[in-house]
Design an enzyme around this catalytic site. Structure first.
Site, PDB file in Angstrom:
ATOM      1  N   ASN A  10     -20.622  25.997  34.397  1.00  0.00           N
ATOM      2  CA  ASN A  10     -20.612  25.292  35.687  1.00  0.00           C
ATOM      3  C   ASN A  10     -19.521  25.929  36.538  1.00  0.00           C
ATOM      4  O   ASN A  10     -18.334  25.714  36.297  1.00  0.00           O
ATOM      5  CB  ASN A  10     -20.314  23.804  35.448  1.00  0.00           C
ATOM      6  N   LYS A  12     -18.809  25.387  39.564  1.00  0.00           N
ATOM      7  CA  LYS A  12     -18.243  24.484  40.585  1.00  0.00           C
ATOM      8  C   LYS A  12     -18.155  25.238  41.923  1.00  0.00           C
ATOM      9  O   LYS A  12     -19.060  25.974  42.268  1.00  0.00           O
ATOM     10  CB  LYS A  12     -16.898  23.939  40.120  1.00  0.00           C
ATOM     11  N   HIS A  93     -22.680  15.053  37.643  1.00  0.00           N
ATOM     12  CA  HIS A  93     -21.354  15.508  37.198  1.00  0.00           C
ATOM     13  C   HIS A  93     -20.306  14.497  37.655  1.00  0.00           C
ATOM     14  O   HIS A  93     -20.387  13.964  38.765  1.00  0.00           O
ATOM     15  CB  HIS A  93     -21.053  16.897  37.772  1.00  0.00           C
ATOM     16  N   GLU A  95     -17.433  14.834  38.792  1.00  0.00           N
ATOM     17  CA  GLU A  95     -16.740  15.159  40.055  1.00  0.00           C
ATOM     18  C   GLU A  95     -17.556  14.668  41.248  1.00  0.00           C
ATOM     19  O   GLU A  95     -16.997  14.299  42.278  1.00  0.00           O
ATOM     20  CB  GLU A  95     -16.471  16.672  40.124  1.00  0.00           C
ATOM     21  N   GLU A 164     -19.571  14.465  28.862  1.00  0.00           N
ATOM     22  CA  GLU A 164     -18.330  15.032  29.390  1.00  0.00           C
ATOM     23  C   GLU A 164     -17.323  13.918  29.664  1.00  0.00           C
ATOM     24  O   GLU A 164     -17.367  13.293  30.738  1.00  0.00           O
ATOM     25  CB  GLU A 164     -18.603  15.769  30.699  1.00  0.00           C
ATOM     26  N   GLY A 170     -11.189  19.924  32.535  1.00  0.00           N
ATOM     27  CA  GLY A 170     -10.142  20.724  33.168  1.00  0.00           C
ATOM     28  C   GLY A 170      -8.723  20.341  32.762  1.00  0.00           C
ATOM     29  O   GLY A 170      -7.764  20.759  33.409  1.00  0.00           O
ATOM     30  N   SER A 209     -13.111  21.024  28.678  1.00  0.00           N
ATOM     31  CA  SER A 209     -12.093  21.907  28.098  1.00  0.00           C
ATOM     32  C   SER A 209     -12.591  22.708  26.893  1.00  0.00           C
ATOM     33  O   SER A 209     -11.826  22.968  25.961  1.00  0.00           O
ATOM     34  CB  SER A 209     -10.829  21.123  27.737  1.00  0.00           C
TER      35      SER A 209
HETATM   36  C1  PEP Z   1     -17.108  20.656  33.737  1.00  0.00           C
HETATM   37  O1  PEP Z   1     -16.582  20.399  34.805  1.00  0.00           O
HETATM   38  O2  PEP Z   1     -18.340  20.492  33.586  1.00  0.00           O
HETATM   39  C2  PEP Z   1     -16.252  21.130  32.664  1.00  0.00           C
HETATM   40  C3  PEP Z   1     -16.665  20.983  31.446  1.00  0.00           C
HETATM   41  O3  PEP Z   1     -15.057  21.695  33.038  1.00  0.00           O
HETATM   42  P1  PEP Z   1     -13.944  22.369  32.060  1.00  0.00           P
HETATM   43  O4  PEP Z   1     -14.697  23.166  31.011  1.00  0.00           O
HETATM   44  O5  PEP Z   1     -13.144  23.234  32.968  1.00  0.00           O
HETATM   45  O6  PEP Z   1     -13.197  21.250  31.449  1.00  0.00           O
END
Ligand code: PEP
Length: 249
Positions: A10, A12, A93, A95, A164, A170, A209
């Protein structure tokens, strides 16, 4: 029989023309791992150029509008993503659920629009830190799944669920293997109850992460059928070792 793993990046709000070369490198290196499905979910504006640059490699969107077309300034319809060369999209997602205040009902409408249009779907769910610390993580995710997953969708497009935890995105923090297993098992049971035998064929990805150093352990957990990767998907040097870890389990 274990499901074929899916490792999706992803990106973003990252990605310019100058990054097309990195996308080419990722697509080329992914061919060494045919036992893993690999995809990159890109900013909408980069999709067409990326799809032309890496024919045959799975390129996805990060969101879609629920309507087929109309007066929705700045939004992207499922048919537009397909037309640009995407074959999948993320919806729900955290976010977007947070910053755009997307409700479960909205996510459900988007998920339906994507699937009915023929886009494979990664539907994201995940609990807040508050829910996790309060012992209500499974309950929170089950409620989100119930509210966001459309019923009786027509068509052949494939559904995947990405678990998630919001507090793991992140941050470098991840749940324990036991916590991941507990959540993925609960999601699998919910899918089976809801979708009958088909529930067993829906891939459940872990996201939050994921990096080369923890991917092997995460992929070895029961009912983890892949990963949704944010930061570590931007560079082939970080992303391909995660794909390799998926191939190695
Ligand atoms: C995400 O935003 O879908 C995600 C998993 O981010 P990160 O791997 O950076 O934690």
């Amino acid at each position: 029989m274990p499901l074929k793993k899916l490792v999706a990046g992803n990106w973003k709000m990252h990605g310019l023309s100058s990054d097309l070369e990195e996308i080419r490198v990722i697509a080329a290196a992914s061919r060494d791992y045919p036992e893993v499905d690999v995809a990159l979910c890109l900013p909408a504006i980069l999709i067409e150029r990326a799809a032309r640059a890496v024919p045959g490699f799975a390129i996805g969107g990060q969101d879609v509008h629920h309507a087929e077309k109309g007066a929705h300034t700045g939004c992207t319809a499922a048919a537009m993503l397909l037309d640009a060369g995407a074959n999948l999209t993320i919806v729900g997602h955290s976010e977007r659920r947070d910053a755009q205040r997307e409700s479960d009902a909205e996510v459900q409408a988007k998920a339906r629009a994507a699937l009915e249009c023929g886009l494979n779907l990664i539907l994201c769910v995940g609990e807040s830190l508050e829910a996790r610390e309060g012992g209500a993580a499974v309950q929170a995710v089950m409620a989100q799944l119930e509210g966001s997953l459309p019923q009786n969708v027509e068509g052949e497009a494939e559904l995947a669920i990405a678990y998630e935890p919001i507090w793991a995105i992140g941050t470098g923090k991840i749940p324990t293997s036991v916590e991941i297993r507990e959540m993925h098992t609960a999601i699998r049971h919910a899918l089976e109850e809801r979708h009958g035998v088909d529930g067993g064929s829906v891939r459940i990805l872990y996201g939050g992460s994921v990096k080369a150093s923890n991917a092997g352990e995460i992929f070895s957990i029961a009912d983890v059928d892949g990963a949704l990767v944010g930061g570590a998907s931007l560079k082939a040097a970080d992303f391909i070792p995660i794909v390799a870890a998926a191939a190695a389990v």
